[in-house]
Design a protein around this motif. Structure first.
Motif, mmCIF file in Angstrom:
data_model
loop_
_atom_site.group_PDB
_atom_site.id
_atom_site.type_symbol
_atom_site.label_atom_id
_atom_site.label_comp_id
_atom_site.label_asym_id
_atom_site.label_seq_id
_atom_site.Cartn_x
_atom_site.Cartn_y
_atom_site.Cartn_z
ATOM 1 N N GLU A 65 0.818 -1.210 0.000
ATOM 2 C CA GLU A 65 0.000 0.000 0.000
ATOM 3 C C GLU A 65 0.852 1.259 0.000
ATOM 4 O OE1 GLU A 65 -2.629 -0.204 3.317
ATOM 5 O OE2 GLU A 65 -4.076 -1.532 2.317
ATOM 6 N N ARG A 66 2.073 1.149 0.536
ATOM 7 C CA ARG A 66 2.974 2.292 0.584
ATOM 8 C C ARG A 66 3.786 2.447 -0.705
ATOM 9 N NH1 ARG A 66 4.638 3.917 5.782
ATOM 10 N NH2 ARG A 66 6.110 5.223 4.645
ATOM 11 N N GLY A 67 3.550 1.560 -1.677
ATOM 12 C CA GLY A 67 4.268 1.650 -2.940
ATOM 13 C C GLY A 67 5.700 1.161 -2.863
ATOM 14 N N ILE A 68 6.003 0.313 -1.887
ATOM 15 C CA ILE A 68 7.355 -0.224 -1.695
ATOM 16 C C ILE A 68 7.436 -1.605 -2.326
ATOM 17 C CG2 ILE A 68 9.054 -0.953 0.030
ATOM 18 C CD1 ILE A 68 7.653 1.086 1.953
ATOM 19 N N ASP A 69 8.499 -1.872 -3.076
ATOM 20 C CA ASP A 69 8.696 -3.191 -3.678
ATOM 21 C C ASP A 69 8.693 -4.249 -2.580
ATOM 22 O OD1 ASP A 69 8.829 -2.130 -6.203
ATOM 23 O OD2 ASP A 69 11.021 -2.118 -6.290
ATOM 24 N N PHE A 70 7.966 -5.337 -2.810
ATOM 25 C CA PHE A 70 7.728 -6.309 -1.748
ATOM 26 C C PHE A 70 7.822 -7.731 -2.292
ATOM 27 C CE2 PHE A 70 4.653 -8.820 0.850
ATOM 28 C CZ PHE A 70 5.255 -8.673 2.095
ATOM 29 N N LYS A 71 8.599 -8.568 -1.607
ATOM 30 C CA LYS A 71 8.682 -9.990 -1.932
ATOM 31 C C LYS A 71 8.426 -10.795 -0.671
ATOM 32 C CE LYS A 71 11.835 -9.710 -5.905
ATOM 33 N NZ LYS A 71 10.858 -10.257 -6.884
ATOM 34 N N THR A 72 8.013 -12.047 -0.863
ATOM 35 C CA THR A 72 7.636 -12.856 0.296
ATOM 36 C C THR A 72 8.473 -14.122 0.410
ATOM 37 O OG1 THR A 72 5.935 -14.064 -0.943
ATOM 38 C CG2 THR A 72 5.264 -12.047 0.204
ATOM 39 N N ILE A 73 8.519 -14.607 1.640
ATOM 40 C CA ILE A 73 9.174 -15.863 1.987
ATOM 41 C C ILE A 73 8.221 -16.643 2.884
ATOM 42 C CG2 ILE A 73 10.956 -16.844 3.490
ATOM 43 C CD1 ILE A 73 12.909 -14.835 2.392
ATOM 44 N N THR A 75 9.430 -26.448 10.680
ATOM 45 C CA THR A 75 9.989 -25.104 10.840
ATOM 46 C C THR A 75 11.443 -25.056 10.387
ATOM 47 O OG1 THR A 75 8.513 -24.613 12.676
ATOM 48 C CG2 THR A 75 10.502 -23.281 12.505
ATOM 49 N N VAL A 76 12.229 -26.055 10.781
ATOM 50 C CA VAL A 76 13.639 -26.116 10.371
ATOM 51 C C VAL A 76 13.738 -26.231 8.855
ATOM 52 C CG1 VAL A 76 15.760 -27.474 10.468
ATOM 53 C CG2 VAL A 76 14.431 -27.073 12.557
ATOM 54 N N TYR A 77 12.897 -27.067 8.274
ATOM 55 C CA TYR A 77 12.890 -27.222 6.819
ATOM 56 C C TYR A 77 12.551 -25.908 6.123
ATOM 57 C CZ TYR A 77 11.048 -28.348 2.210
ATOM 58 O OH TYR A 77 10.792 -28.341 0.864
ATOM 59 N N LEU A 78 11.510 -25.226 6.627
ATOM 60 C CA LEU A 78 11.106 -23.960 6.018
ATOM 61 C C LEU A 78 12.180 -22.890 6.178
ATOM 62 C CD1 LEU A 78 7.328 -23.717 6.988
ATOM 63 C CD2 LEU A 78 8.287 -24.096 4.701
ATOM 64 N N PHE A 79 12.874 -22.908 7.314
ATOM 65 C CA PHE A 79 13.943 -21.925 7.512
ATOM 66 C C PHE A 79 15.054 -22.150 6.494
ATOM 67 C CE2 PHE A 79 18.016 -20.597 9.306
ATOM 68 C CZ PHE A 79 17.737 -19.262 9.586
ATOM 69 N N MET A 80 15.483 -23.393 6.330
ATOM 70 C CA MET A 80 16.556 -23.684 5.375
ATOM 71 C C MET A 80 16.128 -23.311 3.949
ATOM 72 S SD MET A 80 17.758 -27.344 6.972
ATOM 73 C CE MET A 80 18.966 -27.669 5.678
ATOM 74 N N VAL A 125 17.522 -20.099 1.275
ATOM 75 C CA VAL A 125 17.819 -20.241 -0.153
ATOM 76 C C VAL A 125 17.071 -19.173 -0.954
ATOM 77 C CG1 VAL A 125 17.582 -21.744 -2.179
ATOM 78 C CG2 VAL A 125 18.312 -22.707 0.027
ATOM 79 N N THR A 126 15.800 -18.983 -0.627
ATOM 80 C CA THR A 126 15.007 -17.962 -1.319
ATOM 81 C C THR A 126 15.582 -16.572 -1.072
ATOM 82 O OG1 THR A 126 13.013 -19.303 -1.032
ATOM 83 C CG2 THR A 126 12.699 -16.987 -1.605
ATOM 84 N N ALA A 127 15.978 -16.307 0.184
ATOM 85 C CA ALA A 127 16.555 -15.006 0.521
ATOM 86 C C ALA A 127 17.848 -14.760 -0.247
ATOM 87 C CB ALA A 127 16.810 -14.925 2.025
ATOM 88 N N ARG A 128 18.666 -15.777 -0.391
ATOM 89 C CA ARG A 128 19.911 -15.634 -1.163
ATOM 90 C C ARG A 128 19.604 -15.250 -2.614
ATOM 91 N NH1 ARG A 128 24.674 -17.993 1.056
ATOM 92 N NH2 ARG A 128 25.443 -18.260 -1.067
ATOM 93 N N LYS A 129 18.544 -15.838 -3.145
ATOM 94 C CA LYS A 129 18.140 -15.518 -4.517
ATOM 95 C C LYS A 129 17.752 -14.043 -4.629
ATOM 96 C CE LYS A 129 14.543 -16.786 -7.905
ATOM 97 N NZ LYS A 129 13.669 -15.597 -7.755
ATOM 98 N N TYR A 130 16.936 -13.570 -3.662
ATOM 99 C CA TYR A 130 16.525 -12.165 -3.669
ATOM 100 C C TYR A 130 17.731 -11.238 -3.538
ATOM 101 C CZ TYR A 130 11.693 -13.765 -2.861
ATOM 102 O OH TYR A 130 10.456 -14.357 -2.972
ATOM 103 N N ILE A 131 18.678 -11.628 -2.697
ATOM 104 C CA ILE A 131 19.874 -10.803 -2.487
ATOM 105 C C ILE A 131 20.711 -10.716 -3.755
ATOM 106 C CG2 ILE A 131 22.077 -10.696 -1.232
ATOM 107 C CD1 ILE A 131 20.503 -11.930 1.190
ATOM 108 N N ALA A 185 15.703 -15.356 8.459
ATOM 109 C CA ALA A 185 16.205 -15.990 7.237
ATOM 110 C C ALA A 185 16.923 -14.985 6.343
ATOM 111 C CB ALA A 185 15.046 -16.631 6.481
ATOM 112 N N VAL A 186 16.354 -13.805 6.188
ATOM 113 C CA VAL A 186 16.902 -12.805 5.275
ATOM 114 C C VAL A 186 18.245 -12.285 5.770
ATOM 115 C CG1 VAL A 186 16.511 -10.538 4.236
ATOM 116 C CG2 VAL A 186 14.613 -12.151 4.452
ATOM 117 N N VAL A 187 18.304 -11.910 7.040
ATOM 118 C CA VAL A 187 19.543 -11.349 7.580
ATOM 119 C C VAL A 187 20.622 -12.422 7.692
ATOM 120 C CG1 VAL A 187 20.586 -10.184 9.565
ATOM 121 C CG2 VAL A 187 18.308 -9.510 8.781
#
Length: 363
Positions: free
Chosen positions: A49-57, A73-78, A82-88, A106-108
């Motif tokens: 809504e704020r017009g900021i580019d947004f991706k999800t994990i 939870t451990v599986y989803l974190f791992m 991987v998804t976060a690395r792709k975004y980075i 996960a992202v940090v």
């Protein structure tokens, strides 16, 4: 600057992130920002809504008891790392910031493993599990309460305050209370249990209304959307005086805060940042349902400074609510003293302070 920022689940994690983005854009209109959150969290609505580019994990939190869900939870974190690395790799950020919530973990973490400068921001006096985990990997840790310092590696910690404070610090009175049929020049108490409302605060306020009807001061009672109809039904035989108004939700809450004499509500990080930035006396009723009872510790920091009063939820009744409000609303001197003490705790340049931290870690 190219900023990737992640925080999710609750407004307490999201609003500081948005405040930092606003500060960055004010200093550098050409800055590029990517916000990474979850598809189910509050951020999935607020950020776009704020017009900021947004991706999800996709990610979930650990259960505190032994549960097969923790294997998932451990599986989803791992998988989320991987998804976060792709975004980075795609976005190529200069710095990655986490403001809390499992998604920021996960992202940090992914960014730190890729040797991207990283910063986390802790809003509460008691450190969250995600930031506790990330503290070993990040370059800098920004805090909002001094009591959080000892819970992190000392050499990484910087006191910045909560960026949300900067967004509200300079809001001026505009007569917004008149929109609710209240007089702008009459002292007004705000009873507010958060965006979703708080059942115990609502119940005490309903019980107190016959007394509040008789006061010279005004009361604005915000119930939360999910509670409003039930509360109005329960008050169907109770006449509301002109000095008491009940609303389900106020879309632009910061706009009315400068016109409020006293706030009675929860002690979440965002609320604390707002009331100290504006110097508003408060009666805090910490939620007992949050992790490590951190709202009580948040509230106690204000009480110790003479900036607030505290009522435990178990002790909150209509009578104790009225007594606490009367103690402040009927004494301008007491309110002024408490307001001054609250203002001393406010950090009106918190977003800029955090932005400075980011600049120090960018190589």
């Amino acid at each position: 600057m190219r900023l990737m920022i992640s925080g999710g689940g609750t407004g307490g994690h999201i609003y500081p992130a948005l405040a930092l983005i606003d500060a960055l854009k004010a200093h550098d209109p050409q800055a590029e920002v990517l916000y990474v959150g979850t598809h189910r969290g509050l951020e999935s609505r607020i950020v776009p809504e704020r017009g900021i580019d947004f991706k999800t994990i996709k990610i979930q939190g650990f259960k505190r008891s032994i549960s097969l869900q923790n294997v998932k939870t451990v599986y989803l974190f791992m998988k989320s790392v991987v998804t976060a690395r792709k975004y980075i790799k795609e976005f190529k950020p200069d710095v990655v910031v986490g403001t809390g919530g499992y998604v920021s973990g996960a992202v940090v973490f992914a960014a730190s493993q890729m040797h991207i400068p990283t910063v986390i921001h802790e809003q509460n006096s008691v450190v969250g599990v995600t930031n506790k985990f990330l503290s070993r990997f990040v370059d800098k840790i920004a805090i909002s309460f001094e009591s959080a310092r000892s819970q992190f590696p000392e050499q990484k910690v910087v006191m910045t305050g909560n960026p949300r404070a900067q967004q509200v610090a300079n809001i001026k009175k505009t007569g917004a209370l008149s929109e609710f049929g209240l007089q702008p020049d009459v002292p007004t108490a705000l009873i507010f249990g958060g965006s979703r409302g708080a059942a115990r605060i609502n119940a005490a306020a309903v019980e107190a209304i016959p007394e509040l009807n008789q006061r010279d001061y005004q009361t604005l009672f915000v119930t939360g959307q999910v509670h409003y109809d039930k509360i109005m039904d329960s008050l169907s035989t109770t006449e509301l005086a002109a000095n008491v108004k009940i609303e389900a939700y106020i879309k632009n809450m910061p706009a009315i805060l400068p016109e409020v004499a006293v706030i009675l509500g929860r002690a979440g990080a965002t609320s604390i940042a707002e009331i100290t930035a504006l110097g508003i006396p408060s009666i805090l009723v910490p939620s007992p349902y949050v992790t490590n009872d951190h709202q009580t510790k948040n509230a106690q920091s204000l009480v110790n400074a003479g900036a607030a009063e505290l009522i435990r939820e178990d002790d909150l009744t209509g009578a104790s609510l009225v007594k606490a409000l009367d103690g402040l609303m009927l004494s301008a001197t007491h309110r002024q003293e408490m307001a001054a003490n609250a203002k001393k705790l406010g950090m009106p340049t918190a977003a800029d302070e955090l932005l400075n931290v980011l600049n120090t870690v960018i190589k």
